[in-house]
Design an enzyme around this catalytic site. Structure first.
Site, PDB file in Angstrom:
ATOM      1  N   GLU A 136      -0.049  -1.240   5.726  1.00  0.00           N
ATOM      2  CA  GLU A 136       0.989  -0.788   6.666  1.00  0.00           C
ATOM      3  C   GLU A 136       0.796   0.685   6.999  1.00  0.00           C
ATOM      4  O   GLU A 136       0.964   1.118   8.142  1.00  0.00           O
ATOM      5  CB  GLU A 136       2.388  -1.024   6.085  1.00  0.00           C
ATOM      6  CG  GLU A 136       3.534  -0.833   7.099  1.00  0.00           C
ATOM      7  CD  GLU A 136       4.041   0.606   7.246  1.00  0.00           C
ATOM      8  OE1 GLU A 136       4.727   0.886   8.241  1.00  0.00           O
ATOM      9  OE2 GLU A 136       3.757   1.460   6.371  1.00  0.00           O
ATOM     10  N   ASP A 168       0.852  -1.198   0.000  1.00  0.00           N
ATOM     11  CA  ASP A 168       0.000   0.000   0.000  1.00  0.00           C
ATOM     12  C   ASP A 168       0.888   1.248   0.000  1.00  0.00           C
ATOM     13  O   ASP A 168       2.018   1.218   0.488  1.00  0.00           O
ATOM     14  CB  ASP A 168      -0.943   0.012   1.213  1.00  0.00           C
ATOM     15  CG  ASP A 168      -0.213  -0.074   2.544  1.00  0.00           C
ATOM     16  OD1 ASP A 168       0.657  -0.972   2.693  1.00  0.00           O
ATOM     17  OD2 ASP A 168      -0.479   0.768   3.428  1.00  0.00           O
TER      18      ASP A 168
END
Lengths: 421, 421
Positions: B167, B102
């Site tokens: 994350e 991400d």
């Protein structure tokens, strides 16, 4: 029947009439831009009393050139001032009776028990936005005028009654009356003083400060410079300035006031993200200005203090605090304690109330500041309302206080205007 | 040809192939909720390398029960995790290779010279959001896997490659991989460390404080209690707490760091009107958590400190500061300095780079915190990107650094996984 008794009889006989008049005034929601309705009622009343009536909309083009001008409006269309003059026969002292007709907005409606503009009367109180601040005071002035007319008295000095707009937004109404040439030996303003006499009125000016820092990631915050750190130093410096300015005030009028001219920091806002070092802080507040001080002098002291911050912290050398003066700007008002009108007012109060009046300094600004500084008219506050009611929900005024104030004012005007200059 | 030379030859022969793969990965704008596209590319690659591939969407219902769960999402539909396992022949140490897929949003587009997801290559740099944080790091892991396969090596220990979501938003991807049972003797995370080795990673937790005051008119500010006054005291107390916590840190890893675990006050906001005494202040910030410390311990110290404020100022007795923990919550990550993998990584680095690696503590949190505290896997950061590029416009990564990092990682994995347990 002595003069006091005659005045009281006149007023008492028309209590209902005056109550209805105040109801009609309060029922007109005369917030900024909506003053026409109530001013029409006032002007009609002045015509009825056979005064010389002057109704005009301040001219923005001319007024905005005045150094005391302070408004965000670009036009006063539909917002007339009303002045009524009762000319004297000559030789006596003149008096300006000044009251603002504009009111602050009702605000959140939830806490209001009735419509904010109901004018409802209950237990001797008349409710509504503006009842205490200050249509009740204005009514006391109108009662004084009507009583003098009813008593068929011709006084030596002129009485100039001003029903002005814009006091709550910077004083353009009073400034326009001054520009039109209305002038007197003293001004009386029945702002809500709880029948205390305020020969001095605190001025104020709003400020906005911009404090800079340098952003960085919060995990390495030592790589940045926190604007909050710097803003705290600015805040502490403002507190020191407040202390210094107040330590200078030795006037016994302020003996009971812990901070005669407060510097209030109203907001402190900085930063944008928990994990980032804040790179800016904005501080807004209200800077109290002492009676006898000009706004320019007070601003200079404020700006000099912040300019000297670099002595405390070299950061400010290259990143000086930006100072902006905005919004509210009310010069302080002042009437010398030994002014002859003060003697008249105090003596009248004492004779009617059978007690000494409280003489103090107001903690808020009024149009008296403009009258004092722009109009050169010593100004005194003495009114029937209560400060703590002003601007709050369920605002009301005690009707008895209006009639009592009107008695004292009527008596004082007669004394004053019949004294030879 | 020695092992290092073989690895280098393998990697160098496929530079173009890898550059194109990274371009394709960066061109997928894998912000929260949009990870499907890039994960499909990753999964295809893992299949091509003949790994045991596991693709799943974390289950909100199960995951949200985990005490380490921290997300505002209510579903992970369309946001798969991808894991590829290269099983060892047995007896050796296992390793988890963890990289988040991400990326943070592109933010304001103005400062970007190209499309934020261009993947453009210029002067040896590949540009785009996520290039440095941390798709370039993920590519280094994929290169290591591909190189080991190409060299036809069968290692003794397992390699578990995790391409995880979330994350940047709280670590749900890694937490889900831990819950699924993925486990290893050590974890390597190629977050942008500029090829420094970070065996310790700072954790962090966001806080929000509410400080109370009592409103009053600014002209009589002494009738109120300024929440800014009280907020400044809270602020100063937080700085004292930061000092106390950092004074305790004697780890030589932090010798060059002026504040190893910063407590960053990111915002301080209070007040609503220049002429009113502010009745509330809200303070938000990021609380650094030391490696070896649990979030609960750190919070307790913070809350106790604020609870003790009444000793400094009795105001807080009846008006305690409200503490809320919100948003970011990353436990600190940790790999003991004497862990055998540290020796392998340091020795490999030294032999390839012909210089000693820099060993330090990261100033930011990573999924290594969850791996350490929730997964009981010692975690080390070592990656090709640059911290200062992460989250900024015109993010890029130097391609050479990726290949160099991949060489070191490949070599270290081979050493580590072939060492008997």
């Amino acid at each position: 029947m002595d003069l006091s008794q005659q005045i009281k009889t006149c007023i008492d006989g028309k209590r209902e009439h005056y109550t209805t008049l105040l109801q009609r005034m309060v029922q007109q929601p005369s917030t900024v831009g909506n003053e026409q309705g109530v001013q029409t009622i006032v002007a009609e009343k002045l015509h009825e009393l056979d005064l010389e009536v002057d109704v005009w909309e301040p001219d923005y083009q001319t007024l905005s050139q005045n150094p005391f001008f302070n408004s965000t409006r670009k036009s006063f269309k539909g917002s007339p001032n009303v002045v009524g003059v009762l000319p004297g026969s000559g030789g006596g002292h003149s008096i300006m009776l000044n009251g603002h007709i504009d009111v602050v907005p009702a605000g959140d409606l939830d806490p209001w028990e009735d419509d904010p503009f109901s004018g409802k009367v209950k237990d001797g109180k008349l409710f509504g936005r503006g009842a205490t601040d200050m249509k009740g005071g204005n009514l006391a002035l109108i009662i004084a005028l009507e009583t003098i007319k009813e008593m068929n008295l011709t006084l030596k000095g002129d009485i100039i009654f001003c029903s002005v707009i814009e006091e709550e937004s910077g004083g353009s109404g009073t400034l326009s009356a001054i520009e039109k040439g209305y002038k007197a030996d003293v001004a009386l303003i029945p702002e809500p003083s709880q029948m205390k006499i305020f020969p001095k009125q605190q001025g104020s000016n709003w400020f906005r400060l911009k404090v800079k820092g340098i952003s960085a990631h919060g995990g390495t915050r030592y790589e940045g410079v926190s604007a909050i750190d710097k803003g705290v130093l600015v805040y502490q410096t403002l507190l020191e300035l407040e202390k210094k300015r107040n330590d200078r005030i030795t006037d016994p009028l302020y003996a009971d006031n812990p901070i005669p001219i407060p510097l209030n920091v109203g907001s402190f806002k900085g930063g944008y993200f928990p994990s980032a070092v804040p790179d800016h802080v904005e501080i807004e507040g209200r800077y109290g200005i002492a009676p006898g001080e000009t706004i320019e002098e007070a601003r200079q002291e404020f700006e000099d203090t912040l300019a000297n911050l670099a002595e405390k912290d070299p950061w400010f050398q290259k990143h000086p605090v930006e100072v902006e003066w905005f919004g509210l700007r009310l010069p302080p008002g002042d009437c010398p304690l030994n002014h002859a009108f003060m003697d008249v007012l105090k003596a009248t109060y004492t004779s009617i109330k059978q007690e000494e009046p409280v003489i103090a300094g107001s903690t808020w600004g009024t149009d008296g500041g403009l009258l004092t500084q722009a109009g050169d008219i010593p100004s005194v506050i003495f009114g029937p309302g209560t400060t703590s009611m002003a601007h709050f929900a369920n605002e009301y005024i005690e009707l008895d206080k209006i009639f009592e104030t009107a008695e004292i004012i009527t008596h004082a005007i007669i004394e004053w205007c019949n004294t030879n200059k």
